[in-house]
Structure formats: C-alpha cells, structure tokens
Design a protein around this motif. Structure first.
Motif, PDB file in Angstrom:
ATOM      1  N   ILE A  51       0.828  -1.208   0.000  1.00 50.80           N
ATOM      2  CA  ILE A  51       0.000   0.000   0.000  1.00 50.80           C
ATOM      3  C   ILE A  51       0.863   1.259   0.000  1.00 50.80           C
ATOM      4  O   ILE A  51       0.416   2.330  -0.420  1.00 50.80           O
ATOM      5  CB  ILE A  51      -0.963  -0.010   1.217  1.00 50.80           C
ATOM      6  N   ASN A  52       2.104   1.135   0.464  1.00 48.86           N
ATOM      7  CA  ASN A  52       3.020   2.274   0.536  1.00 48.86           C
ATOM      8  C   ASN A  52       3.169   2.959  -0.824  1.00 48.86           C
ATOM      9  O   ASN A  52       3.115   4.189  -0.923  1.00 48.86           O
ATOM     10  CB  ASN A  52       4.381   1.788   1.048  1.00 48.86           C
ATOM     11  N   GLY A  53       3.355   2.152  -1.858  1.00 48.02           N
ATOM     12  CA  GLY A  53       3.512   2.728  -3.190  1.00 48.02           C
ATOM     13  C   GLY A  53       2.218   2.826  -3.968  1.00 48.02           C
ATOM     14  O   GLY A  53       2.065   3.688  -4.837  1.00 48.02           O
ATOM     15  N   ALA A  54       1.272   1.930  -3.671  1.00 47.79           N
ATOM     16  CA  ALA A  54       0.034   1.886  -4.439  1.00 47.79           C
ATOM     17  C   ALA A  54      -0.935   3.001  -4.077  1.00 47.79           C
ATOM     18  O   ALA A  54      -1.755   3.424  -4.898  1.00 47.79           O
ATOM     19  CB  ALA A  54      -0.642   0.525  -4.240  1.00 47.79           C
ATOM     20  N   LEU A  55      -0.831   3.512  -2.837  1.00 43.35           N
ATOM     21  CA  LEU A  55      -1.832   4.458  -2.333  1.00 43.35           C
ATOM     22  C   LEU A  55      -1.935   5.716  -3.172  1.00 43.35           C
ATOM     23  O   LEU A  55      -3.036   6.186  -3.481  1.00 43.35           O
ATOM     24  CB  LEU A  55      -1.512   4.818  -0.875  1.00 43.35           C
ATOM     25  N   SER A  56      -0.807   6.282  -3.547  1.00 39.57           N
ATOM     26  CA  SER A  56      -0.846   7.540  -4.300  1.00 39.57           C
ATOM     27  C   SER A  56      -1.481   7.364  -5.673  1.00 39.57           C
ATOM     28  O   SER A  56      -2.109   8.289  -6.202  1.00 39.57           O
ATOM     29  CB  SER A  56       0.573   8.105  -4.447  1.00 39.57           C
ATOM     30  N   TYR A  57      -1.342   6.167  -6.267  1.00 42.91           N
ATOM     31  CA  TYR A  57      -1.966   5.910  -7.564  1.00 42.91           C
ATOM     32  C   TYR A  57      -3.479   5.732  -7.417  1.00 42.91           C
ATOM     33  O   TYR A  57      -4.257   6.318  -8.174  1.00 42.91           O
ATOM     34  CB  TYR A  57      -1.366   4.648  -8.205  1.00 42.91           C
ATOM     35  N   MET A  58      -3.880   4.904  -6.473  1.00 44.12           N
ATOM     36  CA  MET A  58      -5.310   4.638  -6.332  1.00 44.12           C
ATOM     37  C   MET A  58      -6.080   5.851  -5.813  1.00 44.12           C
ATOM     38  O   MET A  58      -7.300   5.943  -5.980  1.00 44.12           O
ATOM     39  CB  MET A  58      -5.540   3.431  -5.419  1.00 44.12           C
ATOM     40  N   SER A  59      -5.377   6.812  -5.181  1.00 50.39           N
ATOM     41  CA  SER A  59      -6.036   8.009  -4.654  1.00 50.39           C
ATOM     42  C   SER A  59      -6.347   9.035  -5.725  1.00 50.39           C
ATOM     43  O   SER A  59      -7.135   9.959  -5.490  1.00 50.39           O
ATOM     44  CB  SER A  59      -5.146   8.666  -3.587  1.00 50.39           C
ATOM     45  N   SER A  60      -5.748   8.893  -6.896  1.00 50.06           N
ATOM     46  CA  SER A  60      -5.902   9.908  -7.942  1.00 50.06           C
ATOM     47  C   SER A  60      -7.339   9.957  -8.463  1.00 50.06           C
ATOM     48  O   SER A  60      -8.064   8.948  -8.426  1.00 50.06           O
ATOM     49  CB  SER A  60      -4.951   9.616  -9.101  1.00 50.06           C
ATOM     50  N   PRO A  61      -7.785  11.117  -8.961  1.00 48.73           N
ATOM     51  CA  PRO A  61      -9.153  11.247  -9.495  1.00 48.73           C
ATOM     52  C   PRO A  61      -9.443  10.266 -10.632  1.00 48.73           C
ATOM     53  O   PRO A  61     -10.592   9.864 -10.817  1.00 48.73           O
ATOM     54  CB  PRO A  61      -9.199  12.703  -9.990  1.00 48.73           C
ATOM     55  N   LYS A  62      -8.418   9.885 -11.390  1.00 46.36           N
ATOM     56  CA  LYS A  62      -8.619   8.943 -12.488  1.00 46.36           C
ATOM     57  C   LYS A  62      -8.929   7.530 -12.005  1.00 46.36           C
ATOM     58  O   LYS A  62      -9.462   6.714 -12.758  1.00 46.36           O
ATOM     59  CB  LYS A  62      -7.376   8.905 -13.385  1.00 46.36           C
ATOM     60  N   GLU A  63      -8.567   7.245 -10.762  1.00 48.80           N
ATOM     61  CA  GLU A  63      -8.774   5.896 -10.228  1.00 48.80           C
ATOM     62  C   GLU A  63      -9.888   5.894  -9.183  1.00 48.80           C
ATOM     63  O   GLU A  63     -11.030   6.038  -9.526  1.00 48.80           O
ATOM     64  CB  GLU A  63      -7.453   5.359  -9.659  1.00 48.80           C
ATOM     65  N   LEU A  64      -9.566   5.804  -7.893  1.00 47.45           N
ATOM     66  CA  LEU A  64     -10.606   5.685  -6.862  1.00 47.45           C
ATOM     67  C   LEU A  64     -10.918   7.006  -6.175  1.00 47.45           C
ATOM     68  O   LEU A  64     -11.847   7.071  -5.373  1.00 47.45           O
ATOM     69  CB  LEU A  64     -10.196   4.633  -5.822  1.00 47.45           C
ATOM     70  N   ASN A  65     -10.129   8.045  -6.442  1.00 54.14           N
ATOM     71  CA  ASN A  65     -10.397   9.398  -5.934  1.00 54.14           C
ATOM     72  C   ASN A  65     -10.625   9.405  -4.415  1.00 54.14           C
ATOM     73  O   ASN A  65     -11.668   9.823  -3.918  1.00 54.14           O
ATOM     74  CB  ASN A  65     -11.620   9.991  -6.652  1.00 54.14           C
ATOM     75  N   LEU A  66      -9.617   8.952  -3.680  1.00 59.16           N
ATOM     76  CA  LEU A  66      -9.757   8.771  -2.232  1.00 59.16           C
ATOM     77  C   LEU A  66      -9.579  10.072  -1.467  1.00 59.16           C
ATOM     78  O   LEU A  66      -8.699  10.877  -1.774  1.00 59.16           O
ATOM     79  CB  LEU A  66      -8.710   7.755  -1.726  1.00 59.16           C
ATOM     80  N   THR A  67     -10.405  10.292  -0.445  1.00 60.25           N
ATOM     81  CA  THR A  67     -10.230  11.385   0.509  1.00 60.25           C
ATOM     82  C   THR A  67      -9.225  10.943   1.579  1.00 60.25           C
ATOM     83  O   THR A  67      -8.883   9.751   1.657  1.00 60.25           O
ATOM     84  CB  THR A  67     -11.558  11.729   1.183  1.00 60.25           C
ATOM     85  N   PRO A  68      -8.742  11.868   2.447  1.00 59.61           N
ATOM     86  CA  PRO A  68      -7.850  11.434   3.544  1.00 59.61           C
ATOM     87  C   PRO A  68      -8.466  10.352   4.423  1.00 59.61           C
ATOM     88  O   PRO A  68      -7.774   9.427   4.853  1.00 59.61           O
ATOM     89  CB  PRO A  68      -7.618  12.732   4.324  1.00 59.61           C
ATOM     90  N   THR A  69      -9.775  10.431   4.672  1.00 60.65           N
ATOM     91  CA  THR A  69     -10.440   9.391   5.467  1.00 60.65           C
ATOM     92  C   THR A  69     -10.454   8.067   4.717  1.00 60.65           C
ATOM     93  O   THR A  69     -10.208   6.998   5.299  1.00 60.65           O
ATOM     94  CB  THR A  69     -11.875   9.813   5.819  1.00 60.65           C
ATOM     95  N   ASP A  70     -10.744   8.125   3.399  1.00 57.65           N
ATOM     96  CA  ASP A  70     -10.703   6.914   2.572  1.00 57.65           C
ATOM     97  C   ASP A  70      -9.304   6.295   2.602  1.00 57.65           C
ATOM     98  O   ASP A  70      -9.161   5.064   2.709  1.00 57.65           O
ATOM     99  CB  ASP A  70     -11.075   7.223   1.119  1.00 57.65           C
ATOM    100  N   GLU A  71      -8.287   7.141   2.481  1.00 58.59           N
ATOM    101  CA  GLU A  71      -6.911   6.649   2.501  1.00 58.59           C
ATOM    102  C   GLU A  71      -6.618   5.923   3.813  1.00 58.59           C
ATOM    103  O   GLU A  71      -5.983   4.864   3.824  1.00 58.59           O
ATOM    104  CB  GLU A  71      -5.924   7.805   2.327  1.00 58.59           C
ATOM    105  N   GLY A  72      -7.093   6.519   4.924  1.00 60.04           N
ATOM    106  CA  GLY A  72      -6.881   5.884   6.217  1.00 60.04           C
ATOM    107  C   GLY A  72      -7.563   4.533   6.306  1.00 60.04           C
ATOM    108  O   GLY A  72      -6.994   3.573   6.837  1.00 60.04           O
ATOM    109  N   LEU A  73      -8.790   4.419   5.758  1.00 61.29           N
ATOM    110  CA  LEU A  73      -9.524   3.158   5.818  1.00 61.29           C
ATOM    111  C   LEU A  73      -8.946   2.117   4.877  1.00 61.29           C
ATOM    112  O   LEU A  73      -8.859   0.928   5.223  1.00 61.29           O
ATOM    113  CB  LEU A  73     -11.003   3.402   5.489  1.00 61.29           C
ATOM    114  N   VAL A  74      -8.556   2.515   3.675  1.00 63.84           N
ATOM    115  CA  VAL A  74      -7.936   1.574   2.738  1.00 63.84           C
ATOM    116  C   VAL A  74      -6.629   1.032   3.322  1.00 63.84           C
ATOM    117  O   VAL A  74      -6.342  -0.165   3.257  1.00 63.84           O
ATOM    118  CB  VAL A  74      -7.680   2.251   1.371  1.00 63.84           C
ATOM    119  N   THR A  75      -5.851   1.931   3.913  1.00 66.88           N
ATOM    120  CA  THR A  75      -4.562   1.534   4.472  1.00 66.88           C
ATOM    121  C   THR A  75      -4.721   0.685   5.715  1.00 66.88           C
ATOM    122  O   THR A  75      -4.088  -0.367   5.863  1.00 66.88           O
ATOM    123  CB  THR A  75      -3.726   2.785   4.813  1.00 66.88           C
TER     124      THR A  75
END
Length: 488
Positions: A51-75
């Motif tokens: 998740i260390n490297g994948a998070l920044s990609y999946m957070s992008s608007p083109k992908e899953l568009n994660l908020t800080p809370t989403d990032e915390g839950l995914v991680t």
C-alpha cells in the motif's frame, strides 16, 4: 596399536559421524520448516507494504479518488481485520492445529488479494483489505507460536525472529516491485492493481509448502498424540533421547496446568494469568504506537511531502525497506546475546530521537532542498532502531510469556490489541497530517514513544535463556527473575 587408537576409525568414530549426520539432518529439517512457515510472514510484509507505493496511484481522481479518510480506511482496513484474525486464529490454532490453520489462511491470502487487485471502488477495496487482514492477523499469531514450539531455548530467539526477517523482507520486496512498476509504467494510473496482485505469488508458495511441513509437537502432545509428536521431534532434534525428554517435560507442564486446560476467557480471573496477559497487551500496544507503520504504510507519501517527486519517492523508499531487512537480521543475531529488556529500551530511545529530529527538520527546513534528504536519513534511522531492536523482541516475548494451554488465547488477545493499535495509527495518520502538518504529527508520536519507554522499563519481562516451562512457572509462582531482569 596405531591403527587401533586412530580417532578416525573404529566404532567410536562411527558413532561420532552418525551423530554429526543426525545433527546436520535435524538442523536442515528445522531450517526448512522455518523457511516454509515464515512465508506467512513474507505475505504479512508484502500485503502491508504494498500500500506504501500503491496508495498515491489509487487516490488519484482517475482511479478511486480517495479522501484522507478513505486513505486511512484503505490503508488500515487490513489491520482492523488483522485484529480480529489474530484473536480468532489463536483459538482455531489451539483446536485444529497450527499447520492446518496456516494452510487455510493461504486460501484467504490468495482470494482476498485477487479481489483487491480488481476492486472497482473504494468500498470493495476496503472490505477485501479487511478480509485480507484476517489472514495477516492469523499469520502474525500462528507463525511465531509455531516456530517457538518447534525450537529449543538455545535457538528460539533466532528462529522466531526469522519470521520478523521475512516480514521486513516482504515489505522490501513490495517496495521494489512498486518502484519497478512505477518507474517502468510512468503514465499508467492503474498500475496499483498489478502492485497488489503480486501478493498472490507467495500465497501459492505458502499453500504448497505447508503440505510438506509437520504439525507442532507441542500441539500434538496436548491432543494426546504422543507418538506423532515424538516422530516429529526426532526429525528436528539431535537424538531420540532428547526428544523423549522434551515430550516428558511438555507432559509434566500440561499435568500441572489441568485447571486451565480449555483456555477460556474465565481463566483471566487468575491474578498471575491476568498479569501476564496485560503485559502481553501492553507490549502489543507499545510496539504500534511507537509509529512504525506510519513509515511502512505512508513512507512514499511522507517523502513526497518532504519534497521528493513521485518516482524518486518510490525509489528512495527502497532504502527504508533495505534498512529494515538489515536491521532485522542484525537484531536476530543479537537476540541470544543481549537481554530482551535492553533491546527494547535501546530501540525506543533510538526511535524517539529519530522522531524528534524529523519534527525539528520538517519545521525548520520546510522550504529547503535539503529537507527530503534529511527526512530519508532519519526515517532510515527510525527503522533501524525499530526493526533491529523493538519489533523482533516484541514478537519473541509474545511467543514466550504465555503458558502452553493459554498460548493460543494469550497470543490472540495480545495481538488483537496490537493490530487494533496499528489500525488506529494507520487510520489517523493521514487525517493528522492533513490537519496539523508533518512536523506536529511527528511530535504526537514522540509523546507515544515516551509512554512506550515507561511501559517497557516498568513491565517488560526478561526471558532470554529460559525454557517456555520455566518462564511459565516464574510468572505463576512470582519468581522476580521472570519479570524484572535487572535482578539478573
């Protein structure tokens, strides 16, 4: 006469050569079992490190568009699942055996990883990261327990901490795969899916490997399957006589512990059991609030905040993984030479200083081109102290302090709190960093390190060089040397 006295011939020499052959075979068998079972640790590392490297990609608007809370839950969803998996796996391992449960967990690792890699949205990803966490938590309990029960007091520290080496090795492997994919496919936003899918490979290896591994002789003895236990021990001990003595020692201990044979939560009403379980819980919470997983989960994010570009952060993060592996190996070599408490206190001192310096440089050099280089050096320092001293010692202590009939339950309860603390750290870190900034976030964790040092100083037990049965008796009957190593 010279021929008769020649040490290289005759029945005496033959006996020596036979014993050497047996010892070599036993050692090889034990190493093979350790390598295969610690593939669970490798999966632990890969699935938490990816998740260390994948998070920044999946957070992008083109992908899953994660908020800080989403990032915390995914991680941290994986660690919430791990908290539940840890306490459930301990009970299941006591009932069905260490080997069988590890075999079943390999299925969970594979299936949950596969679905995470094709998740269409954040909700599906969070759900299956949680399910993946069940396997991660289960492995975190069963693998150290399994290795502890397979080993002897003389090599237990090195063998159990081999799992920690595999965990950090898995994280390093995930960092390398992330960096390679991120550097090669620079314009592919969904590359995170391939990063996550890589975790299916060690899951397959764990499944086929566990088919060749014997069950824990201690668990077999608990089930009354003494012949099978003896058969297993003769394959991993120098001689049959020592195997028979070990079986008898386990039987004697079990006979003395009939009152806790079923390992129920009501056993926590006994003061000595409650005390050591509370110490186990404290060790687990202490390990996590120090802040290791802000480095292992958000290392790339931290480096990007400090000034590295995306690809540069992915590549620089490999150095964090490399330091973790080297430090774990050094710590593993030191484990049987240095007291457990000294390892813990030295490690916490080092991580505290590293975090203080990160907070200072991120506040004073916020606009300097030197900041990212200071940050990477200090995160490497933090990881060196943590992975070399704190992490392997904590897992080793947790595998040692609980009596045989409560080991599964005790490890489960302690690692539940360990993983729940891990969840809280992983969930709140991106929220804190968004709200108060990088520097003040690290100040918060400096305070957590101070609390951890106080706990370790007052309550961490000393177990080096003692059999599992001796440790149990010292806790039960109040021998100070089982709790306060300063007296030794």
């Amino acid at each position: 006469m010279a021929i008769l006295n020649d040490d290289s011939t005759g029945p005496e020499a033959s006996d020596v050569q036979s014993k050497m052959s047996i010892n070599t075979k036993a050692s090889k068998n034990l190493r093979r079992i350790a390598i295969i079972s610690t593939l669970g640790g490798l999966l632990f590392g890969v699935d938490t490190g990816v998740i260390n490297g994948a998070l920044s990609y999946m957070s992008s608007p083109k992908e899953l568009n994660l908020t800080p809370t989403d990032e915390g839950l995914v991680t941290s969803g994986i660690t919430l699942g791990a908290a539940i998996g840890a306490i459930a796996a301990g009970r299941l391992a006591d009932k069905f055996g260490r080997k069988r449960v590890l075999l079943y967990l390999s299925f969970v690792f594979f299936a949950a990883t596969a679905i995470c890699s094709i998740a269409p949205n954040a909700l599906i990803l969070i759900i299956f990261r949680f399910l993946l966490g069940l396997a991660v938590g289960g492995a975190s309990v069963i693998v150290p327990t399994f290795l502890s029960e397979m080993s002897t007091p003389a090599i237990r520290g090195r063998l159990v901490t081999q799992n920690e080496l595999m965990i950090t090795g898995g994280q390093l492997l995930a960092f390398i795969v992330n960096a390679a994919l991120g550097s090669i496919f620079t314009n592919v936003s969904n590359i995170w899916r391939y990063m996550i899918a890589f975790g299916m490979v060690p899951a397959v290896l764990l499944f086929f490997g566990m088919l060749t591994v014997p069950e824990s002789p201690r668990w077999l003895t608990m089930q009354g399957r003494t012949k099978e236990a003896l058969s297993t021990l003769t394959e991993i001990r120098p001689d049959k006589a020592s195997s028979e003595r070990e079986i008898q020692q386990i039987k004697d201990t079990l006979a003395q512990e009939k009152e806790t044979a079923q390992a129920r939560f009501r056993d926590l009403g006994k003061p000595w059991i409650r005390r050591l379980v509370l110490i186990g819980i404290g060790l687990g919470v202490m390990q996590q609030i120090i802040g290791i997983n802000i480095m292992m989960y958000y290392g790339t994010t931290i480096l990007m905040k400090a000034g590295f570009g995306h690809s540069a952060a992915l590549i620089a993060n490999i150095s964090n993984g490399l330091v973790s592996v080297v430090a774990t190996y050094i710590g593993m070599r030191m484990m049987n030479r240095v007291n457990r408490r000294r390892m813990l206190l030295t490690g916490i001192t080092g991580t505290s200083i590293s975090l203080v310096l990160i907070a200072i440089v991120s506040a004073t050099l916020s606009h300097s081109s030197l900041l990212p280089f200071f940050v990477i050096l200090l995160t490497m320092s933090f990881l060196g102290f943590f992975q070399g001293c704190i992490s392997p010692t904590t897992w080793l202590l947790l595998s040692e302090i609980f009596p045989q009939n409560l080991r599964g339950l005790g490890m489960g309860v302690s690692t539940f709190f360990l993983w729940f603390s891990n969840f809280l750290v992983g969930f709140f870190f991106p929220i804190l960093m968004s709200a108060i900034g990088l520097s003040l976030t690290f100040v918060v964790f400096v305070g957590c390190n101070i609390l951890s040092f106080i706990f370790a100083y007052k309550f961490a037990p000393e177990t080096r060089g003692k059999s599992l049965e001796q440790i149990q008796l010292e806790f039960k009957y109040g021998d100070d040397s089982g709790v306060n190593p300063e007296s030794k």
